[in-house]
Design an enzyme around this catalytic site. Structure first.
Site, mmCIF file in Angstrom:
data_model
loop_
_atom_site.group_PDB
_atom_site.id
_atom_site.type_symbol
_atom_site.label_atom_id
_atom_site.label_comp_id
_atom_site.label_asym_id
_atom_site.label_seq_id
_atom_site.Cartn_x
_atom_site.Cartn_y
_atom_site.Cartn_z
ATOM 1 C CG ASP A 1 96.735 65.393 -18.019
ATOM 2 O OD1 ASP A 1 95.977 66.642 -17.943
ATOM 3 O OD2 ASP A 1 97.770 64.965 -17.605
ATOM 4 C CD GLU B 1 99.111 73.252 -18.543
ATOM 5 O OE1 GLU B 1 100.249 72.606 -18.313
ATOM 6 O OE2 GLU B 1 98.286 73.309 -17.914
#
Length: 527
Positions: free
Chosen positions: A13, A188
């Site tokens: 991420d 997302e």
């Protein structure tokens, strides 16, 4: 050329930001403490682990957090005066989509990347992957995905936008769902950027596994409506299992001093043919360009990640190599060492009581979600070796200490010293797989009278092998070989982390028996 991945072994991420001539990437840490890893580079080729900002309980209190809870998808940004770190502390979640999740979002700030970081400001709990955008008119905007747990609804319900006021220390004004996502689904990881009069919304879609992807959309107004890139997705590994970099998605964008553009993105490198990523989800980088009609494209064409990409027009800047041997001569932990959920303190970890040793006092079992006495580091190469030397005198089978290869409370392989009423001090292996415990050795190994016990693990791609010694010279290999792929998201099916190697102590009698560790080494071998 830049060789991918740039951040190996459980660094997912990535959120990248440039400040002057310095580049910083923040990555997720989940239940491991301290929270958030920030790596630093000056050339996008060479990187070093610089700091881990969520290093105190007021910023991150994870005792009781579930496996793969804790810090999800931080966002690091800079407004010309302050660094902003936005992060989620996940208190509950479930692999089933339509289940409520407790995803508390916070922001902390600092003048300097090394801190000190401010006390956290609570933002919201409506979903995860929060990101802060600093507009050129001075306004600040938070985006995060929205979780919808209702029956029949899309649990990834779109991207929420709301203004953030630093002066008021809270979100202000209306909340709007500005983007419902594309047919890829699982929308997302939003990041907002502004260029040539357009607001660009970069998201991850397809789920954080084999179908992961990066989607782009744009609008003239921050509130939308957002037009989807006609060639979406702009990056993905989906449908090409031959690529070495799988799971490509969850990206962020940076511009160099010279006007070149790059994205950092999540990826995974599976063991083959098992297709299990025991190193976890890693970070790679790709060079990108803007087309004449204003869309982002990979340099060289296509939308698949490359192992090697052109480096920017910047002078190369190498960092001093970090030692892989921890002799515990300092009173602070090596930056690559982590604890599980809780911060280290003198009640259970001391580098002072016996200089040159790490003293760990036994707490709860390796099944605990609260107080474990474990110190571990990421496995960052498919072939590596770790070793330690322990002085430990258990009085009961409830006291244990040793060397562990750990994924989470449901999956680990533990070479541990303990006590047997007939044999005295013994050595054996605890093997936990998918929540089921196994004792793979026919009988415990008697080591009564050994003052020091040397333990070693060798990982060769798919295999994990343990050895032990009384003197550190003559080693005895344990015949049982374990599968490295067990310590992966794919095997566990309920996690997002990766394989750690560490040292630990348990005392289920409550007496807090201690063990002294002389050193802990980790060496990577040629892959």
């Amino acid at each position: 050329m830049i060789k991918n991945p740039i951040l190996k072994g459980f660094n997912p991420d990535p959120s990248i930001v440039r400040v002057g001539d310095d580049y910083y990437v923040a990555t997720s840490t989940f239940e491991w403490f301290p929270g958030v890893q920030i790596h630093h580079s000056k050339d996008l080729i060479n990187w070093r682990l610089l700091t881990r900002p969520l290093d105190r309980l007021s910023l991150l209190d994870m005792a009781g957090n579930p496996n793969s809870g804790g810090v999800w998808a931080p966002c690091l940004s800079y407004d010309g005066d302050l660094f902003y770190l936005v992060y989620t502390d996940v208190k509950s979640w479930h692999i089933t989509s339509n289940v409520t999740k407790d995803t508390h979002n916070y922001v902390t700030t600092a003048k300097n990347i090394m801190g000190p970081w401010s006390e956290p400001i609570f933002l919201n709990s409506s979903g995860f992957d929060p990101s802060l955008f600093h507009d050129d008119d001075g306004k600040k905007w938070l985006v995060n995905m929205q979780n919808d747990f209702r029956k029949g609804k899309n649990p990834f319900a779109g991207i929420l936008l709301q203004e953030f006021s630093l002066e008021e220390k809270k979100l202000v004004g209306p909340v709007k769902n500005i983007f419902k996502g594309t047919e890829l689904g699982v929308t997302e990881a939003p990041h907002l950027y502004k260029r040539n009069g357009f607001y660009y919304l970069m998201t991850a879609e397809g789920g954080t596994s084999w179908d992961h992807a990066v989607s782009m959309a744009r609008s003239k107004e921050i509130w939308g409506p957002y037009e989807v890139d006609p060639q979406n997705p702009m990056l993905t590994s989906a449908k090409n299992s031959e690529l070495q970099l799988q799971k490509a998605g969850h990206a962020s964008l940076v511009e160099t001093q010279n006007g070149e553009y790059y994205i950092t993105h999540l990826c995974g490198r599976p063991l083959r043919p098992e297709m299990k990523c025991n190193l976890g989800r890693e970070t790679s980088i790709q060079k990108v360009n803007w087309t004449e009609d204003g869309w982002l494209r990979l340099e060289g064409g296509g939308n698949e990640p490359r192992l090697e990409v052109p480096a920017p027009n910047l002078p190369e800047f190498k960092f001093k190599r970090v030692r892989c041997r921890n002799d515990f001569e300092n009173t602070e932990l090596n930056i690559h060492l982590n604890t599980l959920r809780i911060p280290p303190d003198e009640s259970w970890l001391s580098l002072k009581e016996r200089p040159g040793y790490m003293r760990l006092r036994g707490q709860e079992s390796l099944s605990s979600l609260h107080r474990q006495s474990i110190v571990a580091r990421r496995q960052q190469a498919f072939r590596c070796e770790a070793e330690t030397c322990i002085e430990f005198e258990p009085d009961t089978f409830q006291q244990m200490a040793g060397l562990v290869c750990y994924y989470d409370t449901n999956d680990y392989i533990y070479l541990r010293i303990s006590f047997d009423e007939e044999l005295g001090k013994t050595l054996t292996i605890h093997h936990m797989e998918s929540g089921e415990i196994d004792e793979p050795l026919d009988e415990e190994i008697q080591i009564e009278g050994w003052v020091k016990v040397y333990l070693r693990v060798n990982i060769f791609n798919q295999s994990i092998e343990f050895s032990y010694s009384e003197d550190g010279v003559n080693w005895y290999k344990i015949d049982k070989v374990f599968e490295a792929g067990q310590l992966s998201d794919e095997h566990n099916k309920l996690g997002f982390t990766g394989s750690f190697i560490g040292i630990c102590v348990q005392d289920l009698s409550g007496m807090k028996k201690h063990a002294d560790f002389d050193y802990f080494t980790y060496f990577e071998l040629d892959e």
